[in-house]
Design a protein around this motif. Structure first.
Motif, PDB file in Angstrom:
ATOM      1  N   ASN A  12       0.468  -6.743  -0.522  1.00 34.91           N
ATOM      2  CA  ASN A  12       0.827  -5.391  -0.103  1.00 34.91           C
ATOM      3  C   ASN A  12       2.270  -5.058  -0.473  1.00 34.91           C
ATOM      4  N   GLU A  13       2.462  -4.009  -1.193  1.00 40.07           N
ATOM      5  CA  GLU A  13       3.748  -3.502  -1.680  1.00 40.07           C
ATOM      6  C   GLU A  13       4.313  -4.299  -2.850  1.00 40.07           C
ATOM      7  N   THR A  14       3.895  -5.534  -3.012  1.00 37.23           N
ATOM      8  CA  THR A  14       4.316  -6.301  -4.179  1.00 37.23           C
ATOM      9  C   THR A  14       3.423  -5.975  -5.369  1.00 37.23           C
ATOM     10  N   LEU A  15       2.113  -6.024  -5.148  1.00 35.48           N
ATOM     11  CA  LEU A  15       1.146  -5.696  -6.192  1.00 35.48           C
ATOM     12  C   LEU A  15       0.500  -4.329  -5.994  1.00 35.48           C
ATOM     13  N   LEU A  16       0.255  -3.988  -4.738  1.00 38.40           N
ATOM     14  CA  LEU A  16      -0.475  -2.763  -4.419  1.00 38.40           C
ATOM     15  C   LEU A  16       0.436  -1.711  -3.808  1.00 38.40           C
ATOM     16  N   ASP A  17       0.291  -0.491  -4.264  1.00 43.71           N
ATOM     17  CA  ASP A  17       1.070   0.654  -3.787  1.00 43.71           C
ATOM     18  C   ASP A  17       0.467   1.136  -2.469  1.00 43.71           C
ATOM     19  N   LEU A  18       1.268   1.226  -1.431  1.00 47.17           N
ATOM     20  CA  LEU A  18       0.784   1.632  -0.111  1.00 47.17           C
ATOM     21  C   LEU A  18       0.746   3.149   0.084  1.00 47.17           C
ATOM     22  N   GLU A  19       0.948   3.915  -0.962  1.00 47.06           N
ATOM     23  CA  GLU A  19       1.074   5.362  -0.808  1.00 47.06           C
ATOM     24  C   GLU A  19      -0.153   5.985  -0.142  1.00 47.06           C
ATOM     25  N   PHE A  20      -1.351   5.593  -0.562  1.00 39.27           N
ATOM     26  CA  PHE A  20      -2.570   6.143   0.029  1.00 39.27           C
ATOM     27  C   PHE A  20      -2.653   5.822   1.518  1.00 39.27           C
ATOM     28  N   LEU A  21      -2.328   4.578   1.882  1.00 38.37           N
ATOM     29  CA  LEU A  21      -2.326   4.180   3.286  1.00 38.37           C
ATOM     30  C   LEU A  21      -1.292   4.985   4.070  1.00 38.37           C
ATOM     31  N   LYS A  22      -0.124   5.176   3.491  1.00 38.70           N
ATOM     32  CA  LYS A  22       0.931   5.938   4.161  1.00 38.70           C
ATOM     33  C   LYS A  22       0.493   7.374   4.419  1.00 38.70           C
ATOM     34  N   PRO A  90      -8.376   2.304   4.530  1.00 37.31           N
ATOM     35  CA  PRO A  90      -7.297   2.569   3.577  1.00 37.31           C
ATOM     36  C   PRO A  90      -6.567   1.315   3.117  1.00 37.31           C
ATOM     37  N   PHE A  91      -6.452   0.307   3.989  1.00 38.67           N
ATOM     38  CA  PHE A  91      -5.794  -0.948   3.604  1.00 38.67           C
ATOM     39  C   PHE A  91      -6.561  -1.643   2.471  1.00 38.67           C
ATOM     40  N   LYS A  92      -7.862  -1.342   2.366  1.00 40.32           N
ATOM     41  CA  LYS A  92      -8.697  -2.001   1.368  1.00 40.32           C
ATOM     42  C   LYS A  92      -8.892  -1.158   0.110  1.00 40.32           C
TER      43      LYS A  92
END
Length: 223
Positions: A12-22, A90-92
């Motif tokens: 999380n945040e290293t490989l995957l962008d959390l924008e959608f979750l945010k 959303p986390f997935k």
């Protein structure tokens, strides 16, 4: 510095962008985007509480509870079901940063073993990396679940290295979080900090061995 054989990646945040979750979190917090960072820090805080009192719960469960706490503390009405809808799915369903897949493949071509190491559940890890289209880039996917502790507990890194049969001096932790870098350093791993927007290293521990702007830069410097 000795070239590592095995690269461990935070997800999380290293490989995957959390924008959608945010966006989902913001929507259930009455569109108060400034509370998203409070939610994430509360999630991390209570994962460490779980470590300390030895009361392990799933990372998603803690995320839901943290969201309920942030809502209550800011006079926002939020049911548990609403919190679950904003966090669990959303986390997935997060997208990788643009350079991630090509950079992971480049690292594999260079002969490194690639391991995802996350605080998320094993099922959640597998689902999110499949959705992101990068699950096939890794040799192994590891969740902290068997340890019943969360990073940055030293037990997690030691277990991961034992599982992969690698010594600390031959292992590198790659993360966009200062706390993850500090945890890996505590057990003797090499480290690489990915300078994602808004992320900083922890000033009270040594700087990571490598500091790069993204994974493509890392692939070019650890050949």
């Amino acid at each position: 510095m000795k070239k590592p054989s095995t690269l461990f990646f935070d997800v999380n945040e290293t490989l995957l962008d959390l924008e959608f979750l945010k966006e989902k979190i913001t929507s259930v917090l009455d569109d108060r985007g400034e509370l998203v960072s409070l939610w994430f820090s509360t999630l991390l805080h209570y994962s460490l509480v779980a470590n300390t009192i030895e009361a392990y719960k799933g990372f998603g469960q803690i995320g839901v509870a943290a969201l309920q706490m942030v809502a209550a503390g800011n006079d926002i009405t939020l049911t548990k079901q609403q919190a679950e809808a904003a966090v669990i799915k959303p986390f997935k369903t997060l997208k990788p940063y643009s350079e991630v897949r090509t950079s992971l493949l480049a690292l594999r071509e260079q002969g490194f073993r690639l391991v995802a190491l996350t605080n998320s559940s094993q099922k959640g890890l597998e689902e999110k990396l499949e959705f992101a289209g990068i699950a096939d880039c890794f040799d192994t996917l590891l969740s902290c679940e068997p340890v019943q502790k969360f990073k940055p507990a030293p037990e997690v890194y030691n277990w991961a290295m034992t599982t992969m049969g690698v010594l600390p001096e031959n292992a590198m932790m790659i993360a966009a979080h200062g706390w993850d870098i500090a945890g890996a350093q505590s057990v003797g791993m090499q480290t690489a900090f990915i300078n994602r927007p808004g992320k900083q290293q922890y000033p009270l521990v040594p700087e990571a061995d490598y500091v790069v702007d993204d994974l493509s830069q890392l692939a070019s410097v650890i050949k």
